[in-house]
Write a protein that holds these residues in place. Structure first.
Motif, short mmCIF file in Angstrom:
data_model
loop_
_atom_site.label_atom_id
_atom_site.label_comp_id
_atom_site.label_asym_id
_atom_site.label_seq_id
_atom_site.Cartn_x
_atom_site.Cartn_y
_atom_site.Cartn_z
N LEU A 1 0.83 -1.21 0.00
CA LEU A 1 0.00 0.00 0.00
C LEU A 1 0.86 1.26 0.00
O LEU A 1 0.56 2.24 -0.69
N ASN A 2 1.95 1.23 0.74
CA ASN A 2 2.84 2.40 0.81
C ASN A 2 3.51 2.71 -0.53
O ASN A 2 3.98 3.83 -0.74
N LEU A 3 3.54 1.72 -1.42
CA LEU A 3 4.14 1.92 -2.74
C LEU A 3 3.14 2.41 -3.78
O LEU A 3 3.53 2.84 -4.86
N VAL A 4 1.85 2.30 -3.45
CA VAL A 4 0.82 2.80 -4.37
C VAL A 4 0.65 4.30 -4.13
O VAL A 4 0.34 4.73 -3.03
N THR B 1 -0.44 4.32 -10.51
CA THR B 1 0.76 3.51 -10.27
C THR B 1 0.60 2.19 -10.99
O THR B 1 -0.40 1.49 -10.81
N SER B 2 1.57 1.82 -11.81
CA SER B 2 1.46 0.59 -12.60
C SER B 2 1.85 -0.63 -11.79
O SER B 2 2.62 -0.55 -10.82
N ILE B 3 1.35 -1.79 -12.22
CA ILE B 3 1.72 -3.05 -11.57
C ILE B 3 3.21 -3.32 -11.80
O ILE B 3 3.90 -3.85 -10.91
N ASP B 4 3.74 -2.95 -12.97
CA ASP B 4 5.17 -3.13 -13.24
C ASP B 4 6.01 -2.41 -12.21
O ASP B 4 7.04 -2.93 -11.75
N HIS B 5 5.60 -1.21 -11.85
CA HIS B 5 6.33 -0.43 -10.83
C HIS B 5 6.33 -1.17 -9.49
O HIS B 5 7.35 -1.23 -8.79
#
Length: 350
Positions: free
Chosen positions: A301-304, A309-313
């Motif tokens: 969650l902290n990365l979204v 925000t892409s799934i690749d990221h």
């Protein structure tokens, strides 16, 4: 009002010593002595009375009325501002204009959680006897009106056009609902089209009518912040719902809080400030608390981000497989933390 060159301030200045009927009976010299420009004097002395036939025809329709500054129905709150509109055109019930009101404003393009918050705050505040006032715009404005209607309470929409039209047009059905139980008002006569400079003028009426103003979501450069600052100048209470420092839709609210607006987490925060909390025995609505997440879910969650925000990221930054991440994203979406956006991306909403 239909005289070219006569704005709100000139109108109010003239009304200090003249009724409109007296004004039209004055000589050109007397009008000039009032400080009116020669072209305005000429317009008054040669007024085209057919110009108001459309207004009079509109006023003959059911549910339509006009209130003058000296009318008993003119709201006292609005009289207090520096430049109250001399006339208010009304569709609906003019009596509710004098009831205690709170304005709810915010982004035209809010997050889903922002819409939910505006709707629920409006619904609960309406249960507590407050009229919900806003500007009929898309997004937070519309959600505030809808929350009041859901509570079977009163809501007022302040328009930036004449009341013979609805702007934006896609809110036409909402406008009809508002008129049937509450009111739409405007200082602009029938036939007036939407113009950019009308909306700041409309906003001073929204803030002028209310006891307090709540900003739900607003970007740093937002019309809602203009309304909030007008409210502060008018000595109204200003409330703001805080948000993440990473969320662009929270920056306006956070800025208002830094400038002295009251941070709001529950409707009780507003009711206590406005002394409305004893009106009904209703549980106060509060912002939804986050569900308990395990460490792996919280890390993802902290990365979204609060932008797509892409799934690749996410794969690149976690080392997890696409299948595992997709499964976790579904859980986070169901719990209301994120929402899917175009292009297979996700955006954090709380």
């Amino acid at each position: 009002m239909r005289t070219p060159g006569v704005g709100c301030r000139t109108f109010l200045k003239i009304l200090e010593n003249h009724t409109p009927a007296q004004l039209f009976a004055e000589s050109s010299a007397a009008l000039s002595a009032l400080g009116l420009k020669s072209d305005i004097v000429r317009e008054i002395k040669n007024f085209n009375w057919q110009a108001i036939d459309y207004d009079l025809a509109w006023l003959e329709q059911t549910n339509n009325s006009v209130i003058t500054l000296n009318d008993e129905a003119y709201p006292d709150q609005l009289k207090e501002i520096a430049d109250p509109p001399p006339l208010l055109f009304v569709r609906g019930n003019p009596k509710i204009l004098s009831l205690p009101q709170i304005a709810i404003v915010g982004s035209r393009n809010p997050s889903s959680s922002g819409l939910e918050t505006a709707f629920n705050f409006a619904k609960t505040l309406s249960h507590h006897g407050l009229v919900i006032t806003s500007g009929l715009a898309m997004g937070i404005d519309a959600a505030g009106h809808q929350g009041a209607l859901k509570a079977k309470g009163y809501t007022i929409a302040v328009a930036g056009t004449g009341l013979d039209r609805v702007y934006p047009a896609r809110n036409k059905e909402l406008a009809i609902e508002i008129v049937n139980t509450g009111a739409m008002i405007s200082e602009f006569p029938p036939g007036t089209l939407a113009k950019a400079n009308h909306f700041p003028r409309r906003n001073r009426i929204i803030s002028g009518l209310c006891q307090g103003l709540l900003v739900v979501e607003a970007a740093k450069q937002s019309g809602s912040l203009i309304t909030a600052r007008m409210a502060l100048e008018q000595n109204r209470e200003v409330f703001a719902i805080p948000g993440s420092i990473h969320n662009p839709l929270a920056r306006g609210c956070n800025a208002l809080i830094r400038e002295g607006a009251k941070l709001v987490e529950t409707t009780q925060d507003i009711l206590e400030e406005l002394n409305q909390y004893n009106q009904v025995d209703e549980k106060s609505f509060s912002l939804p608390e986050q569900s308990t997440l395990d460490l792996e879910q919280q890390t993802l969650l902290n990365l979204v981000m609060f932008s797509p925000t892409s799934i690749d990221h996410l794969v690149e930054n976690t080392g997890l497989s696409v299948e595992v991440i997709s499964s976790m994203l579904l859980v986070l979406e169901l719990q209301g933390y994120i929402e899917a956006t175009a292009g297979g991306c996700y955006t954090r909403i709380k």
